[in-house]
Design an enzyme around this catalytic site. Structure first.
Site, PDB file in Angstrom:
ATOM      1  N   SER A   1     -11.573 -30.888  37.502  1.00 11.26           N
ATOM      2  CA  SER A   1     -10.416 -30.007  37.681  1.00 11.26           C
ATOM      3  C   SER A   1      -9.409 -30.176  36.546  1.00 11.26           C
ATOM      4  CB  SER A   1      -9.767 -30.187  39.059  1.00 11.26           C
ATOM      5  OG  SER A   1      -9.648 -31.506  39.474  1.00 11.26           O
TER       6      SER A   1
ATOM      7  N   GLY B   1     -14.998 -42.021  37.015  1.00 13.88           N
ATOM      8  CA  GLY B   1     -15.329 -42.737  38.243  1.00 13.88           C
ATOM      9  C   GLY B   1     -15.070 -41.969  39.525  1.00 13.88           C
ATOM     10  N   LYS B   2     -14.896 -40.665  39.444  1.00 12.05           N
ATOM     11  CA  LYS B   2     -14.584 -39.867  40.632  1.00 12.05           C
ATOM     12  C   LYS B   2     -15.692 -39.952  41.682  1.00 12.05           C
ATOM     13  CE  LYS B   2     -14.181 -36.254  38.029  1.00 12.05           C
ATOM     14  NZ  LYS B   2     -14.437 -36.979  36.753  1.00 12.05           N
TER      15      LYS B   2
ATOM     16  N   LEU C   1     -11.357 -37.196  33.706  1.00 16.51           N
ATOM     17  CA  LEU C   1     -12.429 -36.846  32.781  1.00 16.51           C
ATOM     18  C   LEU C   1     -13.802 -37.177  33.360  1.00 16.51           C
ATOM     19  CD1 LEU C   1     -10.874 -38.250  29.479  1.00 16.51           C
ATOM     20  CD2 LEU C   1     -11.196 -35.832  30.059  1.00 16.51           C
ATOM     21  N   SER C   2     -14.822 -36.558  32.791  1.00 19.38           N
ATOM     22  CA  SER C   2     -16.192 -36.923  33.131  1.00 19.38           C
ATOM     23  C   SER C   2     -16.375 -38.407  32.837  1.00 19.38           C
ATOM     24  CB  SER C   2     -17.165 -36.089  32.279  1.00 19.38           C
ATOM     25  OG  SER C   2     -18.492 -36.460  32.546  1.00 19.38           O
TER      26      SER C   2
END
Length: 188
Positions: free
Chosen positions: A87, A18-19, A14-15
């Site tokens: 994604s 922490g990506k 999810l937004s």
């Protein structure tokens, strides 16, 4: 012995999971090990490669498949690619995996599985509040689905783990797969 071909670390979540933060921490560590590294951040790709796409399912799928195509080109030329894009749809992530693995490359899906509540709590841009107020329709996790991976190579609860702990787990995965040297000492 490590495999010197490129590979793709595919961060999904999810937004606010922490990506981008994890990507920014890992990229220099991987470079310290002598790897060529590129980060394909979803927001940057939307600005430069997917400008004009909206947030319909078709447009989201197009964006993810563009990221996968660029990741494939880089990885087959020896680059360690880290993607950081929500994604949201499982089938599209599987298509990305198939595209990359068809080249004989490693595709490592890493699910940053922070809860919706954790992501909302750390939302400094106020995107979730806008979505809940109806000013950002089609927002993933609010009124558009996020389909978590069924069997990612790694699942991290980034709502509970620190970014350092998450980075350690990703590095361990890369070591186990022979993509980086075992027990690599990296300056933190």
């Amino acid at each position: 012995m490590t495999d010197r071909r490129g590979f793709v670390l595919w961060f999904t979540g999810l937004s606010g999971a922490g990506k981008s933060t994890l990507s920014e921490l890992l990229a220099p560590r991987l470079r310290q090990l002598g790897l060529a590294v590129e980060v394909l951040d979803g927001d940057e790709v939307r600005t430069h490669l997917s400008k004009g796409l909206g947030f319909s399912r078709e447009d989201r799928d197009t964006n993810i498949l563009r990221i996968a195509y660029v990741a494939k080109l880089l990885a087959r030329n020896g680059v360690a690619v880290v993607t950081a894009a929500i994604s949201p749809y499982r089938a599209t992530r599987e298509a990305a995996r198939a595209m990359i693995e068809a080249e004989g490359l490693h595709f490592l899906e890493v699910h940053l599985a922070a809860s919706l509540e954790a992501c909302e709590a750390r939302d400094v841009k106020g995107l979730y509040a806008e979505a809940r107020a109806g000013r950002r329709p089609g927002f993933t996790g609010i009124d558009d689905p996020y389909e978590p991976p069924l069997s990612p190579e790694l699942r991290l609860d980034t709502g509970a783990l620190s970014v350092e702990e998450s980075a350690t787990e990703v590095m361990r995965l890369l070591e186990l797969r022979g993509l980086v040297p075992g027990n690599a000492e990296v300056v933190r």
